[in-house]
Write a protein that holds these residues in place. Structure first.
Motif, PDB file in Angstrom:
ATOM      1  N   ARG A  67      43.929  50.432  50.015  1.00  0.00           N
ATOM      2  CA  ARG A  67      44.225  50.475  48.582  1.00  0.00           C
ATOM      3  C   ARG A  67      45.736  50.584  48.380  1.00  0.00           C
ATOM      4  NH1 ARG A  67      41.057  54.726  49.779  1.00  0.00           N
ATOM      5  NH2 ARG A  67      39.420  53.863  48.460  1.00  0.00           N
ATOM      6  N   PHE A 102      50.860  50.733  42.596  1.00  0.00           N
ATOM      7  CA  PHE A 102      51.841  49.768  42.102  1.00  0.00           C
ATOM      8  C   PHE A 102      52.934  50.512  41.339  1.00  0.00           C
ATOM      9  CE2 PHE A 102      53.636  46.594  39.324  1.00  0.00           C
ATOM     10  CZ  PHE A 102      53.556  45.398  40.016  1.00  0.00           C
ATOM     11  N   VAL A 147      50.690  42.687  38.333  1.00  0.00           N
ATOM     12  CA  VAL A 147      49.536  43.510  38.702  1.00  0.00           C
ATOM     13  C   VAL A 147      48.303  42.648  39.012  1.00  0.00           C
ATOM     14  CG1 VAL A 147      47.884  45.206  37.839  1.00  0.00           C
ATOM     15  CG2 VAL A 147      50.317  45.612  37.561  1.00  0.00           C
ATOM     16  N   PRO A 148      47.960  41.652  38.166  1.00  0.00           N
ATOM     17  CA  PRO A 148      46.778  40.826  38.516  1.00  0.00           C
ATOM     18  C   PRO A 148      46.943  40.089  39.845  1.00  0.00           C
ATOM     19  CG  PRO A 148      47.395  40.510  36.215  1.00  0.00           C
ATOM     20  CD  PRO A 148      48.504  41.284  36.847  1.00  0.00           C
ATOM     21  N   GLN A 179      46.454  42.686  42.497  1.00  0.00           N
ATOM     22  CA  GLN A 179      45.079  43.183  42.441  1.00  0.00           C
ATOM     23  C   GLN A 179      44.082  42.171  42.993  1.00  0.00           C
ATOM     24  OE1 GLN A 179      43.974  44.477  38.504  1.00  0.00           O
ATOM     25  NE2 GLN A 179      42.964  46.277  39.334  1.00  0.00           N
ATOM     26  N   SER A 180      44.437  40.881  42.947  1.00  0.00           N
ATOM     27  CA  SER A 180      43.547  39.868  43.504  1.00  0.00           C
ATOM     28  C   SER A 180      43.534  39.878  45.020  1.00  0.00           C
ATOM     29  CB  SER A 180      43.983  38.476  43.011  1.00  0.00           C
ATOM     30  OG  SER A 180      45.261  38.143  43.518  1.00  0.00           O
ATOM     31  N   LYS A 182      42.979  46.306  46.404  1.00  0.00           N
ATOM     32  CA  LYS A 182      42.558  47.217  45.353  1.00  0.00           C
ATOM     33  C   LYS A 182      43.716  48.116  44.937  1.00  0.00           C
ATOM     34  CE  LYS A 182      39.252  50.924  44.349  1.00  0.00           C
ATOM     35  NZ  LYS A 182      38.183  51.775  44.899  1.00  0.00           N
ATOM     36  N   ILE A 183      43.987  48.208  43.615  1.00  0.00           N
ATOM     37  CA  ILE A 183      45.055  49.063  43.079  1.00  0.00           C
ATOM     38  C   ILE A 183      44.431  50.305  42.455  1.00  0.00           C
ATOM     39  CG2 ILE A 183      46.917  49.243  41.390  1.00  0.00           C
ATOM     40  CD1 ILE A 183      47.474  46.323  41.738  1.00  0.00           C
ATOM     41  N   ASP A 184      44.847  51.481  42.951  1.00  0.00           N
ATOM     42  CA  ASP A 184      44.333  52.744  42.418  1.00  0.00           C
ATOM     43  C   ASP A 184      45.115  53.224  41.204  1.00  0.00           C
ATOM     44  OD1 ASP A 184      42.339  52.867  44.256  1.00  0.00           O
ATOM     45  OD2 ASP A 184      43.342  54.254  45.612  1.00  0.00           O
ATOM     46  N   VAL A 188      48.920  52.488  38.612  1.00  0.00           N
ATOM     47  CA  VAL A 188      50.144  51.766  38.259  1.00  0.00           C
ATOM     48  C   VAL A 188      51.123  52.785  37.677  1.00  0.00           C
ATOM     49  CG1 VAL A 188      51.174  49.974  36.831  1.00  0.00           C
ATOM     50  CG2 VAL A 188      48.899  49.628  37.808  1.00  0.00           C
TER      51      VAL A 188
END
Length: 378
Positions: A101, A104, A115-116, A119-120, A123-125, A127
């Motif tokens: 994970r 950001f 971010v997208p 995130q693709s 996994k971003i926990d 920001v």
């Protein structure tokens, strides 16, 4: 590695100001990078972003979490190019490191548009935005305007239209034709607004980057693109001279706007078609050298010829109807026949291009239609 702290520098201040290459991995390396950037530009917010990421890293490690920090930078041409570079760096890093994970870290909304993209891929926990606290003096109007206009993105949007307007006005004054200055200024500013409004600046920056890479790699596409650009300039100048000759004789009120546009198209259409064919020829040559399929580019060449025929036929008929053609196309009835023939030939050429492209694509994919027939027989 359980958690990765990702710091984003979308406009590549680390590379442009601190002369550092990214990705920058590790706590000590990022401290040194932040210090180097802070020395190069003490007012850059990306310095605080990296220090903010280091603080998050320390907090995670204090809780016993296996964490690491990495800083990615894009390009000074913020947009497609910078986002692609960051995405490539991230993918390379993730392919060589086992990360579960990420957190950001950015300095504002602009960096958070990534971010997208991140995130693709992971996994971003969380920001985290690093906001710098400033004094009242720094928040003054002068400071805000000074730093806003020093930003290339804002200064180009604000100063370029003004610069174009002043430059065009000065040129018309030197030419002792101030009446045309208003038309020239509105036309130039309008074209610039369309250029920025349709997002062509990102496309031009991307093509400029590809052209420079082609020059460094000594590819034929660099020569063909340069020749195509020069041909387009010649075509535009030639068409404009033809229009000016007609306009200066009687004016737009006599012939009408459609006729003047048709004069420009008829005089320059094959120059433009030749320029596009030149650019495409360079691509075909490079693809052949790399032993890659060229059927799509051959189809594009056929479509360019078909489109040129359509514009030539239509403009020829309009000029013949206005009694401005010379030679055999001066007869409106004969010019109409030429237009009909050009439409028919253009459609045939386009169909040939489509057929050629579809047949080659089917053979490249292993002829899926034949595979379907085998399945039916089975």
């Amino acid at each position: 590695m359980q958690t990765l702290v990702i710091c984003i520098d979308r406009d590549n201040d680390l590379g442009e100001k601190a002369k550092l290459e990214t990705p920058i991995v590790g706590r000590e390396a990022n401290i040194q990078a932040a210090a180097a950037l802070g020395i190069a530009d003490p007012e850059d917010s990306d310095t605080n972003t990296i220090f903010g990421g280091i603080r998050i890293l320390d907090e995670l490690r204090a809780k016993g979490i296996d964490a690491e920090i990495v800083s990615f930078a894009g390009d000074k041409n913020v947009g497609v190019i910078s986002d692609q570079k960051i995405a490539e760096q991230l993918e390379t890093f993730l392919n060589t490191h086992d990360v579960q994970r990420a957190i950001f870290v950015s300095d504002g909304a602009e960096d958070e548009t990534l971010v997208p993209i991140v995130q693709s891929r992971i996994k971003i926990d969380s920001v985290k935005r690093i906001v710098v606290m400033q004094s009242e003096n720094l928040e003054s109007t002068y400071y805000i305007l000074k730093h806003a206009f020093s930003d290339p993105k804002i200064s180009q949007t604000f100063f370029v239209p003004l610069g174009l307007a002043f430059l065009i006005y000065a040129i018309f004054l030197l030419a002792q034709y101030p009446e045309g200055a208003v038309v020239g200024i509105f036309a130039a500013v309008g074209l610039y607004m369309l250029y920025r409004g349709f997002g062509l600046d990102d496309l031009v920056a991307l093509e400029k980057e590809r052209l420079w890479d082609a020059f460094l790699e000594q590819k034929m596409v660099f020569i063909s693109y340069t020749a195509a650009l020069l041909t387009i300039l010649v075509a535009t100048a030639y068409g404009a001279m033809e229009v000016w000759e007609l306009y200066s004789a009687e004016g737009v009120w006599y012939h009408g706007t459609l006729t003047l546009v048709s004069v420009f198209i008829n005089a320059s259409v094959w120059w433009y078609a030749g320029a596009l064919l030149l650019a495409n020829l360079g691509k075909i040559f490079d693809l052949r050298m790399e032993e890659k399929p060229i059927y799509k580019n051959i189809s594009i060449s056929l479509f360019i010829i078909a489109t040129g025929l359509l514009f030539w036929g239509a403009s020829t008929y309009i000029l013949a109807a206005a009694s401005l053609s010379e030679g055999i196309t001066n007869n409106a009835t004969l010019a109409l026949q030429y237009f009909v023939y050009s439409v028919i030939v253009a459609i045939l050429i386009a169909l040939v291009g489509i057929k050629y492209s579809v047949s080659n694509q089917a053979s490249e994919n292993g002829n899926p239609e034949r595979g379907r027939r085998k399945k039916k027989l089975a």
